[in-house]
Design an enzyme around this catalytic site. Structure first.
Site, short mmCIF file in Angstrom:
data_model
loop_
_atom_site.label_atom_id
_atom_site.label_comp_id
_atom_site.label_asym_id
_atom_site.label_seq_id
_atom_site.Cartn_x
_atom_site.Cartn_y
_atom_site.Cartn_z
N THR A 151 0.85 -1.20 0.00
CA THR A 151 0.00 0.00 0.00
C THR A 151 0.89 1.25 0.00
O THR A 151 1.33 1.67 -1.07
CB THR A 151 -0.97 0.01 1.21
OG1 THR A 151 -0.23 -0.14 2.41
CG2 THR A 151 -2.00 -1.11 1.08
N LYS A 177 4.39 -6.40 3.87
CA LYS A 177 4.08 -5.01 3.56
C LYS A 177 3.78 -4.30 4.87
O LYS A 177 3.38 -4.91 5.87
CB LYS A 177 2.92 -4.89 2.59
CG LYS A 177 1.62 -5.50 3.02
CD LYS A 177 0.64 -4.64 3.78
CE LYS A 177 0.58 -3.21 3.36
NZ LYS A 177 -0.50 -2.51 4.14
N THR A 188 -1.33 -1.25 7.48
CA THR A 188 -1.40 -2.57 8.12
C THR A 188 -0.13 -3.32 7.80
O THR A 188 0.50 -3.11 6.78
CB THR A 188 -2.60 -3.39 7.60
OG1 THR A 188 -3.76 -3.03 8.33
CG2 THR A 188 -2.39 -4.89 7.70
N GLU A 274 6.94 5.27 7.86
CA GLU A 274 6.51 6.53 7.25
C GLU A 274 7.42 7.68 7.68
O GLU A 274 7.52 7.99 8.86
CB GLU A 274 5.05 6.80 7.60
CG GLU A 274 4.13 5.85 6.84
CD GLU A 274 2.69 5.89 7.31
OE1 GLU A 274 1.83 5.46 6.55
OE2 GLU A 274 2.45 6.35 8.43
N ASN A 396 0.72 11.78 7.38
CA ASN A 396 -0.45 11.42 8.16
C ASN A 396 -1.41 12.57 8.45
O ASN A 396 -2.50 12.36 8.94
CB ASN A 396 -0.01 10.76 9.47
CG ASN A 396 0.50 9.36 9.21
OD1 ASN A 396 -0.24 8.52 8.75
ND2 ASN A 396 1.78 9.14 9.46
N THR A 401 -8.83 11.16 4.26
CA THR A 401 -9.68 9.97 4.08
C THR A 401 -10.55 10.17 2.86
O THR A 401 -10.98 11.26 2.56
CB THR A 401 -10.58 9.77 5.30
OG1 THR A 401 -11.12 11.01 5.69
CG2 THR A 401 -9.76 9.17 6.42
#
Lengths: 401, 401
Positions: A151, A177, A188, A274, A396, A401
């Site tokens: 992802t 991942k 995830t 990240e 983030n 979303t």
């Protein structure tokens, strides 16, 4: 050995396909792994109490200890999707089973991506058909599987080792991942492993638990546990030889191969954390108990102040020592020692007159070791995290979303 | 009432002085608060097991329940300073006692600032002499005290309320400092409160504990507990009236005043959190137990993913729901409901079809409410945090020890 892949262990085929779950057309998002015959299998799932549908289903599926296939989609986590989500996960297993001529109960389902959206089952069905038609044992097929589960990952994460167990040459391989422990809209941690070792489900599960405990369970990017985390392994037995039984030297040898692959994969997740610019290894020694060692390691690894200090290349021992102080473990600052790399910076309650330039140089390496001896007992634990950068906040906060 | 100060409660004088502990010359760094006669006193200290010398000493000092003075320096935390640090903290109490004509055992010492450095006692001595010579009851004196305890704070934090308890008009006032829960080179939370209520040490301590539990203990900037955190209150009794006794309506009235001041001060710390652009209120309801309510509230408030989402103004319910899922509390996602402000975004395991624009607008306010009903019992807990910005990383990565 760098030319080993997920499909080096004999008895497996795999493929990846693009079925349109991800926004960018043509991005692989459906992955299929198939065992030539029923494989011994074990899997571990998230400890989050909010769990995605494929985890609910997967816990049941692996109970038999046998699997024929793994089907995974990325781009949609099928989490917080209620009864419809569970029906969709079951349908995904059934679609894969039909395409492969196996039973739905032999198919482990995985999902990762945005949460709170129902799976577009027509796309999933097309993806499964497409992937089933392309199954292969080539390195390209292995890579295709690995790409289709990604992802927000910036790099492909794959690892494999080979060793002799008795007369048999055994390979353990895996792909994974993950780059935030979770970013519920795209993240995830998922890991899928293959081996051709001849080992039964119970012994396999025992080895997997032990390996995960000091690898996938010992890493943190942001302390946030996903609803979908899954680690699964399939053992084809194709390497031959007598069955590997728990408690034997052969089992220890297998467990060691598995541990090496899991730790390598886990390290790759942290390195791709990240916004990460460096990996931090937090090594706790001298704790009174295993629990205390874990508490201390995780408190340091999850402290944003420590992570920021490492990002800035600053040998800020105060943040490390105070994190250990509030972690809940038994601590006596007069017995506490702390090293940055091999430089002792804090000794028995007091900072040392350490070589600042040397410590700073160690803090600027790609891999930074923060070591603490609590001086209270024999227990030790090591965990890994990454630094905290402005880029983490960008990823983030600016992502919507 | 906005013109109330730390010195509105009768019976106290205060002053601030600059003695050169901070880098910038002339910056106030020595604060003195003196009671005209022995005051009832109570104090709470950090739960960190690595504690600064003034905390070690302070825990002993407050045991008597009576104080005449508080002396605080900023710029140096006197933490991780071993036996010398404890001698210095005692010397600081002795110097203040001598300047004020009281006993060293009646002086509470506080320190905040860089850790791992010995206090320059000559500067401290000069600062105490200077402050003692300037003691006053004016608003300027109160502000001078408040300024002298600041470190990375961007704003002065002060609060006071007044109320009738029986026939007496009672004032509770306080000042505090803190902007990271800790940034061991310049931070920590310190709060000093005064009241003229006629109350004994035991009742005072009980009221302080209750108030701190839902104020100072309910805030988090980065989850990092300092080695120096201190909250102390002195009660002069100068308001007169019968002594306030625990378990009476008068005690409840006093506790309410104290709670209001503590919550106001705590909110000001969060609003001034390092890099903060907005305050986040996390309200948990319907938990099975008080412990569960706290676990859930703190998991949400400490999640960097939640804090980043609020920074970006993104109604990312998935991050909130999954944080509750891993917090360790009893959770049933099918009973879980989550609101952003008054907008229900997650209902019984599924996202709602909420008005996205309305939720986004609520996320962009200076104060964002994240409310969760776990649906499992009667327990509730509210805590406060701030968003996580790139500025936080700058402050904590670019700042060097």
């Amino acid at each position: 050995v760098s030319d080993l892949t997920l499909l080096t262990p004999r008895g497996f085929r795999a493929a990846g396909a693009a079925c349109g779950l991800k926004t960018k057309p043509g991005t692989p998002d459906l992955a299929l792994l198939v065992a030539d015959s029923p494989a011994a299998a074990a899997a571990l799932f998230t400890t989050n109490k909010v769990v995605a549908a494929p985890v609910v289903l997967g816990r049941r599926t692996v109970r038999s200890g046998r699997l024929r296939a793994v089907v995974v989609n990325s781009g949609n986590a099928n989490a917080c999707t209620g009864a419809q989500g569970l029906r969709d996960a079951k349908a995904m297993a059934a679609l894969a089973a039909k395409a492969l001529g196996v039973k739905p109960a032999e198919v482990l389902v995985g999902s990762t991506g945005v949460i709170g959206h129902f799976l577009p089952m027509d796309k999933i069905a097309a993806g499964i058909r497409d992937a089933a038609a392309r199954l292969d044992r080539t390195p390209a097929a292995a890579e295709s599987f690995a790409r289709a589960i990604m992802t927000t990952d910036l790099v492909l994460k794959t690892s494999a080792v080979q060793g002799k167990i008795g007369a048999a040459t055994v390979t353990v391989a895996g792909v994974c991942k993950g780059s935030g422990m979770i970013a519920p809209n795209m993240a995830t941690m998922l890991a899928y492993l293959t081996t051709d070792a001849n080992i039964g489900p119970a012994a396999l599960r025992s080895a997997l638990k032990a390996a995960a405990d000091i690898s996938f369970n010992a890493i943190t990017v942001d302390g946030h546990t996903s609803t979908n985390d899954t680690v699964a392994i399939l053992a084809s037995g194709a390497a031959g030889g007598p069955e590997i039984v728990a408690g034997t030297p052969e089992f220890a040898a297998f467990a060691d191969l598995l541990r090496a692959v899991c730790q390598d994969l886990a390290a790759k997740i942290v390195a791709d954390g990240e916004g990460a610019t460096r990996v931090i290894e937090v090594r706790i020694e001298g704790a009174k108990s295993d629990k205390d060692a874990r508490l201390a390691a995780r408190a340091v690894a999850n402290s944003p102040l420590v992570k920021c200090a490492v990002h800035g290349g600053d040998p800020n021992w105060g943040r490390v020592v105070s994190a250990v102080g509030y972690c809940g473990a038994k601590i006596n600052e007069k017995k506490l020692r702390h090293w940055i790399g091999d430089v002792l910076v804090f000794d028995a309650g007091l900072p040392t007159a350490f070589d600042r330039a040397a410590a700073e140089a160690l803090m600027r390496r790609p891999r930074v070791l923060l070591r603490l001896d609590l001086g209270l007992g024999p227990a030790a634990y090591t965990c890994w995290t990454c630094d905290l950068s402005k880029e983490y906040v960008s990823i983030n906060a600016d992502y919507h979303t």
